[in-house]
Design a protein around this motif. Sequence first.
Motif, PDB file in Angstrom:
ATOM      1  N   ILE A 194      -0.005  13.258  10.059  1.00 46.31           N
ATOM      2  CA  ILE A 194       1.076  13.640   9.185  1.00 46.31           C
ATOM      3  C   ILE A 194       2.424  13.235   9.556  1.00 46.31           C
ATOM      4  O   ILE A 194       3.191  13.385   8.639  1.00 46.31           O
ATOM      5  N   TYR A 195       3.053  13.546  10.791  1.00 44.68           N
ATOM      6  CA  TYR A 195       4.836  13.601  10.120  1.00 44.68           C
ATOM      7  C   TYR A 195       4.801  11.670  11.013  1.00 44.68           C
ATOM      8  O   TYR A 195       5.607  11.751  10.814  1.00 44.68           O
ATOM      9  N   LEU A 196       4.335  10.607  10.861  1.00 38.44           N
ATOM     10  CA  LEU A 196       3.934   9.536  11.709  1.00 38.44           C
ATOM     11  C   LEU A 196       4.550   8.978   9.704  1.00 38.44           C
ATOM     12  O   LEU A 196       3.818   8.440   8.505  1.00 38.44           O
ATOM     13  N   ARG A 197       5.732   9.299   9.468  1.00 34.86           N
ATOM     14  CA  ARG A 197       6.124   9.257   7.779  1.00 34.86           C
ATOM     15  C   ARG A 197       6.496   7.683   7.530  1.00 34.86           C
ATOM     16  O   ARG A 197       6.449   7.288   5.952  1.00 34.86           O
ATOM     17  N   GLU A 198       6.381   7.251   8.513  1.00 35.26           N
ATOM     18  CA  GLU A 198       6.958   5.366   7.873  1.00 35.26           C
ATOM     19  C   GLU A 198       5.382   4.319   7.939  1.00 35.26           C
ATOM     20  O   GLU A 198       4.885   3.854   7.402  1.00 35.26           O
ATOM     21  N   LEU A 199       4.704   5.276   8.308  1.00 34.08           N
ATOM     22  CA  LEU A 199       2.876   4.991   8.461  1.00 34.08           C
ATOM     23  C   LEU A 199       2.409   6.176   6.938  1.00 34.08           C
ATOM     24  O   LEU A 199       1.132   4.925   6.163  1.00 34.08           O
ATOM     25  N   VAL A 200       2.576   6.763   6.931  1.00 31.70           N
ATOM     26  CA  VAL A 200       1.701   7.387   6.583  1.00 31.70           C
ATOM     27  C   VAL A 200       2.524   8.508   4.964  1.00 31.70           C
ATOM     28  O   VAL A 200       3.313   8.816   5.499  1.00 31.70           O
ATOM     29  N   ASP A 201       2.091   8.155   3.563  1.00 36.05           N
ATOM     30  CA  ASP A 201       3.322   8.069   2.268  1.00 36.05           C
ATOM     31  C   ASP A 201       3.320   9.562   2.703  1.00 36.05           C
ATOM     32  O   ASP A 201       4.359  10.613   1.646  1.00 36.05           O
ATOM     33  N   ARG A 202       2.319  10.374   2.194  1.00 34.52           N
ATOM     34  CA  ARG A 202       1.651  11.520   2.413  1.00 34.52           C
ATOM     35  C   ARG A 202       0.839  12.156   2.470  1.00 34.52           C
ATOM     36  O   ARG A 202      -0.755  11.147   2.297  1.00 34.52           O
ATOM     37  N   THR A 203       0.204  13.609   3.037  1.00 34.52           N
ATOM     38  CA  THR A 203      -0.858  13.872   3.343  1.00 34.52           C
ATOM     39  C   THR A 203      -1.394  14.476   2.642  1.00 34.52           C
ATOM     40  O   THR A 203      -0.698  16.180   2.595  1.00 34.52           O
ATOM     41  N   TYR A 204      -2.339  15.372   2.421  1.00 33.77           N
ATOM     42  CA  TYR A 204      -3.240  16.480   1.233  1.00 33.77           C
ATOM     43  C   TYR A 204      -4.007  16.949   2.909  1.00 33.77           C
ATOM     44  O   TYR A 204      -5.326  16.380   4.132  1.00 33.77           O
ATOM     45  N   LEU A 217       0.822  -0.861   0.199  1.00 32.32           N
ATOM     46  CA  LEU A 217      -0.034  -0.051   0.221  1.00 32.32           C
ATOM     47  C   LEU A 217       0.989   1.419   0.072  1.00 32.32           C
ATOM     48  O   LEU A 217       1.563   1.861   0.535  1.00 32.32           O
ATOM     49  N   ARG A 218       0.791   2.392  -0.936  1.00 28.39           N
ATOM     50  CA  ARG A 218       0.605   3.532  -0.468  1.00 28.39           C
ATOM     51  C   ARG A 218       0.032   4.088   0.149  1.00 28.39           C
ATOM     52  O   ARG A 218      -1.563   4.715  -0.803  1.00 28.39           O
ATOM     53  N   ILE A 219       0.340   5.175   1.449  1.00 26.85           N
ATOM     54  CA  ILE A 219      -0.982   5.117   2.335  1.00 26.85           C
ATOM     55  C   ILE A 219      -1.156   6.794   1.835  1.00 26.85           C
ATOM     56  O   ILE A 219      -0.008   7.572   2.311  1.00 26.85           O
ATOM     57  N   ILE A 220      -2.729   7.222   1.320  1.00 25.04           N
ATOM     58  CA  ILE A 220      -2.617   8.654   1.716  1.00 25.04           C
ATOM     59  C   ILE A 220      -2.773   9.484   2.437  1.00 25.04           C
ATOM     60  O   ILE A 220      -4.609   9.085   2.495  1.00 25.04           O
ATOM     61  N   GLY A 221      -2.603  10.690   3.402  1.00 23.97           N
ATOM     62  CA  GLY A 221      -3.204  10.729   5.038  1.00 23.97           C
ATOM     63  C   GLY A 221      -3.849  11.914   4.785  1.00 23.97           C
ATOM     64  O   GLY A 221      -3.744  12.862   3.281  1.00 23.97           O
ATOM     65  N   ALA A 238       0.661  25.845   5.764  1.00 25.42           N
ATOM     66  CA  ALA A 238       0.994  26.923   4.611  1.00 25.42           C
ATOM     67  C   ALA A 238      -0.193  26.314   3.350  1.00 25.42           C
ATOM     68  O   ALA A 238      -0.727  27.135   2.415  1.00 25.42           O
ATOM     69  N   LEU A 239       0.905  25.403   2.750  1.00 26.35           N
ATOM     70  CA  LEU A 239       0.081  24.177   1.468  1.00 26.35           C
ATOM     71  C   LEU A 239      -0.877  23.230   1.639  1.00 26.35           C
ATOM     72  O   LEU A 239      -1.258  22.817   0.718  1.00 26.35           O
ATOM     73  N   GLY A 240      -0.979  22.687   3.151  1.00 24.27           N
ATOM     74  CA  GLY A 240      -1.499  21.167   2.951  1.00 24.27           C
ATOM     75  C   GLY A 240      -1.335  20.120   2.382  1.00 24.27           C
ATOM     76  O   GLY A 240      -1.982  19.553   2.422  1.00 24.27           O
ATOM     77  N   GLU A 241       0.034  20.412   2.025  1.00 20.28           N
ATOM     78  CA  GLU A 241       0.537  18.946   1.354  1.00 20.28           C
ATOM     79  C   GLU A 241       2.162  18.378   2.417  1.00 20.28           C
ATOM     80  O   GLU A 241       2.594  19.451   2.452  1.00 20.28           O
ATOM     81  N   LEU A 242       2.193  17.557   2.595  1.00 19.98           N
ATOM     82  CA  LEU A 242       3.322  16.882   3.231  1.00 19.98           C
ATOM     83  C   LEU A 242       3.729  15.664   2.860  1.00 19.98           C
ATOM     84  O   LEU A 242       2.750  15.265   3.856  1.00 19.98           O
TER      85      LEU A 242
END
Lengths: 79, 447, 352
Positions: free
Chosen positions: C55-65, C41-45, C348-352
Amino acid sequence: MKLKKNIATSESGFIFNPATGDSFSANPLAADILARAKDGLDPVAIKADILERYDVAPGQLEKDWDDLLAQLREFNLLD
Amino acid sequence: MKLPYERPTLRKLTAGALNKFGPRAGARAVTALDGVAVDELVARFGSPLFVLSERQLRRSYQAAVRAFGTRYPQVQLAWSYKTNYLNAVCRTFHQEGAWAEVVSGMELEKALLNGVPGPHILFNGPGKRRADLERACAVDAVIHLDHADELHLLLDVAAGRPQRPRVALRVNLDAGIVPQWDRFGFNLENGEAWQALGRIVAPGRLELVGLHCHIGTYILQTAAYATAAAKLAALALRCERELNTSIQYLDLGGGFPSTNTLKGAYLPASDTVPSLDEYAEAITGALLGAGFRSGELPVLVLEAGRALVDDAGSLIGTVLANKRLADGRRATILDFGVNLLFTSFWYDHHISPTREFSNQTEPTVLYGPLCMNIDMLRESIALPLLAPGHHVLVHKVGAYNLSQWQQFINLRPNVVLIDQTAQVHLIRAAETLEYLQQLEQVPAHLR
Amino acid sequence: MPLPAARPRLTVAVTGLNATDSPGPGVAVIRALRESPDFDLRIIGLSYEALEPGIYLRELVDRTYQLPYPSAGTAALLERLRYVREQEDVAVLIPNFDAELYNFIKLAPELRALGIQTFLPTLAQLEARDKLNLPAFGAAHGLRVPPGRLLHAVAEVAGAAEALGWPLVLKGRYYDAAVVHSLAQAEQAFLRLSGLWGVPLIAQQYVAGQEINIAGLGDGHGRALSAVPMRKLTITDKGKAWAGITLEDEALLALARRFAEATRWRGGFELEIMRTPGDELFIMEINPRFPAWIYLTAAAGQNQPAALLRLALGLPVPLMDGYAVGKMFVRYAWDLITDHTQFQQAAALGEL
């Protein structure tokens, strides 16, 4: 306009105040102004350049300049 | 060619929600109404400016007729006059076939002047005077009785008349709506309505033709209308059975919401407000299942106002100034306020810019031009970086503003109607000081 | 659990990343999804605020919007999801937050048109299990719920107490509750709760007993494909489970199955149950989504989020039978380390 020395500005318009931990996002014109102010450019020169490049009347720019200063003061970013 | 300018601005980043989402931000620009450019309208008629769309007026009316008419054999809409007083609007609806629903002697005269035949006028309201009743009898309007004192006054008025006045009884009932509207009409559950019906029919001086019930305003529960319709139908059947009087029409009132979002509502109205079809389904379903013999269904009357006119009205305004409040918030002063936009007391109106801006927005308090603290249109709205002279457009303002607007601090502005061929007609001219003062009289010693 | 070596790639979007002291279920759902044997899985938060820990759990969440708040409505949400879909090949979206469900359910057809599948209850199901409708819901489906009535005015408290007896539970329209033992207490509580949450309030007969929660997954055709009961061992001052243990009790499983059958529930659900000393089971509340402790179902052998993913994709899911009893979770707090530049991106950008 004298920005605090330790204020960090990034190219994408982010501003970080290490003394308070606050972050800010500037719109393109504000980011441009702050970058040049940091480089030590004189406000008169910055304003003249804006008037040269942008479609804005001098009076409007003066008013908005004052408002930007008010914001910088409000956010504790000026010396 | 110089670059487009937008004022320099900063935004503190917080843990909270964004007011900017990547590629798009805030309300989209609306540059034209029914094909006419906003800038052109302002150039011709000034700002602020109310704009009504004839196309939308007719479309809303036809949609309402379709919603009810495809489900029930006999449906009659009565345009609720108090929702919008402009004759061009009233006449558009009458042209489409609407009767008139009025709530004062003034409104009654207005409907007559608009060419509505007396028998097509339904006269509601708790404050009818003797002269109003006499006039209504004279033109054969239907009087919707609100309370026992009025009933007795009308019996008195009727005594001297050759023709029996036609009446309907306004009933209030428990439809599951809280708070229950019990200040208008006669209560059903405590027997008051039935008692009144006996009083109407027994002396033979009045002709009972209808029953009326209006359960409230901006009612989101369609089931409440079904309950009200079922109770009203049962009352009509009882009239036939026990009073030998067949009820010609059931008037379910109005109160259907528009898609304006109420202040404090969690979700926008466009997502939560049931469609007119859902109301129609609830009401007609209850009536069709009430037990009327086939061919003896009463006419269904609806007093639609807001649902017919709100979407058709827009208000164009102009930014007069921007300022910063003591706490750092941005404030924008517009050339219209609560004097023209009465409904901003209870709606969070949708407001758009009228030209394209960048994606930058700033949370802004929106004030009107009145020197009066209550004159606030929005406590916080994300708008592009508007400068003085830029226009804004308030959507869906057709209901109540053009009857409840005030001459307070400013005069009322022009109102135009855009017809179906995109021709713009001035339908009410901007007021002048002379107009405002023409009824005043200054005593001699003050001249 | 060892996972198959070559699994097909799939992108799944998940909301509810607020793993705080009153946690959203998103992070637990993602953790369970990561153990799906079916997909790599690629997980989008999908977040609402810039400091949601997920959002900051990068090993669980690949990218957040970041999403617009539910109050912005379906049009704004759809516009944002369209944008996300242009960036990411999202195949399935799993909402986990009560207040957003209305919008996601309404948008299900539009999302499907974008190629995004969901597996959600219907609007009617969502509405029927609302706190305000619980007595009617119980009556309609023959499920035992505490007797209750709605209160619109303080004057109605006395009548409710007479009908329901003391003590009485007064619940806020959206949140919060008080157990009251006298009219004076009740009136005071009414004013406090109605001031905070508006009217109506819910007056409920007090049911004493042991609190049990059941996490379940309904297939939308009347079957509970999985049900795992759990008893909270400790709770926080907000009443949230901080530790819990799986239980073995046929009556609880039967209740979950009856719930799914009666409602034809579609998607994840949580039943909040009270077991009285006389062994009666009352449904106190029905949550229309997975609970924050959902990872325990995966740990106990019934991975409900992974099963929901298959359902959303139209893949068959067999009835899950048996789970580890006595499996426990103990929640813990952990200080994630990140940097102001990351926060700036998110805020600011709503994406990480």
